[in-house]
Enzyme design. Structure first.
Site, PDB file in Angstrom:
ATOM      1  N   CYS A 163      46.441  43.081  45.593  1.00 24.88           N
ATOM      2  CA  CYS A 163      45.755  44.218  44.879  1.00 24.88           C
ATOM      3  C   CYS A 163      44.363  44.663  45.530  1.00 24.88           C
ATOM      4  O   CYS A 163      43.332  43.948  45.580  1.00 24.88           O
ATOM      5  CB  CYS A 163      45.223  43.561  43.343  1.00 24.88           C
ATOM      6  SG  CYS A 163      44.472  44.838  42.311  1.00 24.88           S
ATOM      7  N   CYS A 207      41.455  45.390  43.256  1.00 28.60           N
ATOM      8  CA  CYS A 207      40.939  44.489  42.740  1.00 28.60           C
ATOM      9  C   CYS A 207      39.847  43.713  43.797  1.00 28.60           C
ATOM     10  O   CYS A 207      38.483  43.309  43.577  1.00 28.60           O
ATOM     11  CB  CYS A 207      41.737  43.339  42.340  1.00 28.60           C
ATOM     12  SG  CYS A 207      43.102  43.729  41.205  1.00 28.60           S
ATOM     13  N   ASP A 208      40.337  43.623  44.980  1.00 27.07           N
ATOM     14  CA  ASP A 208      39.624  42.694  46.004  1.00 27.07           C
ATOM     15  C   ASP A 208      39.058  43.678  47.252  1.00 27.07           C
ATOM     16  O   ASP A 208      38.550  43.235  48.191  1.00 27.07           O
ATOM     17  CB  ASP A 208      40.621  41.850  46.507  1.00 27.07           C
ATOM     18  CG  ASP A 208      41.079  40.988  45.438  1.00 27.07           C
ATOM     19  OD1 ASP A 208      40.125  40.571  44.468  1.00 27.07           O
ATOM     20  OD2 ASP A 208      42.091  40.401  45.462  1.00 27.07           O
TER      21      ASP A 208
END
Length: 211
Positions: free
Chosen positions: A54, A57-58
């Site tokens: 992701c 997300c990261d």
């Protein structure tokens, strides 16, 4: 939890893990999907320690750093473009020399200066230390190895749909599915089975991201 959903006439029957059954006139199923593994040596060891599925997300963990994106589909290319805005460089590793994506997306990727295409190449080994990922070794179609030293690897090689609860005793599905195992729904999230609705990442045309 629910192990299986069946329908008897107008009534749905939900079979639970404890042996109990629940009856209902309608059911909304949202069991999602999970990213497929790329099946690279070291992937499991460093998942969450530099290997991610992701970018949204990261990605910010790798601001002004170099990363690798693995995949050749629409998601891989879109995420590579997203990471290119955050990272100093993005290596896009794909086993072929053509992409399964919209022509405009492919053009944008090729015109993004800090995206380097590593084509006709497959990921061979993720390596690192106690701090996390240090790099990725990739092998091209000639068998030559290349060592890309980066702290972050993002894999986008598809999703496995969590559709097990829709499988019936005769191995058919309770409703119509596409070839990927995703539930076919209309704009109202109705499936082909009256009273059964599906939403989230298990359905067709899902955004694969919590809005």
């Amino acid at each position: 939890g629910v192990t299986r959903i069946s329908k008897d006439g107008e009534t749905f029957i939900l079979f639970l893990t404890n042996g109990e059954q629940i009856k209902s006139k309608s059911v909304l199923i949202a069991t999602g999907s999970k990213p497929k593994k790329a099946h690279i040596k070291g992937e499991d060891i460093y998942f969450g320690k530099g290997v991610s599925t992701c970018a949204t997300c990261d990605g910010f963990f790798y601001k002004a750093k170099e990363v690798v994106v693995i995949g050749g589909g629409d998601t891989a290319l879109q995420e590579a473009l997203h990471l290119a805005k955050i990272c100093s460089k993005v290596y896009l590793v794909h086993r072929r020399d053509t992409f399964r994506s919209a022509p405009n997306t492919i053009k944008r990727v090729k015109n993004t200066k800090n995206i380097e295409l590593v084509l006709n190449s497959s990921p061979f080994e993720v390596y690192g230390d106690k701090m996390g990922v240090s790099g990725l070794k990739v092998k091209n179609t000639n068998g030559e190895l290349r060592d890309i030293k980066i702290p972050g690897i993002f894999t986008f090689v598809g999703n496995d749909v969590n559709n097990q609860t829709l499988i019936q005793e005769d191995n058919s599905f309770l409703c119509d599915m596409n070839e990927k195992g995703e539930v076919i729904v209309n704009i109202s999230m109705k499936t082909s089975t009256p009273g059964l609705y599906a939403t989230g990442d298990m359905r067709i045309a899902a955004p694969k991201q919590v809005v």
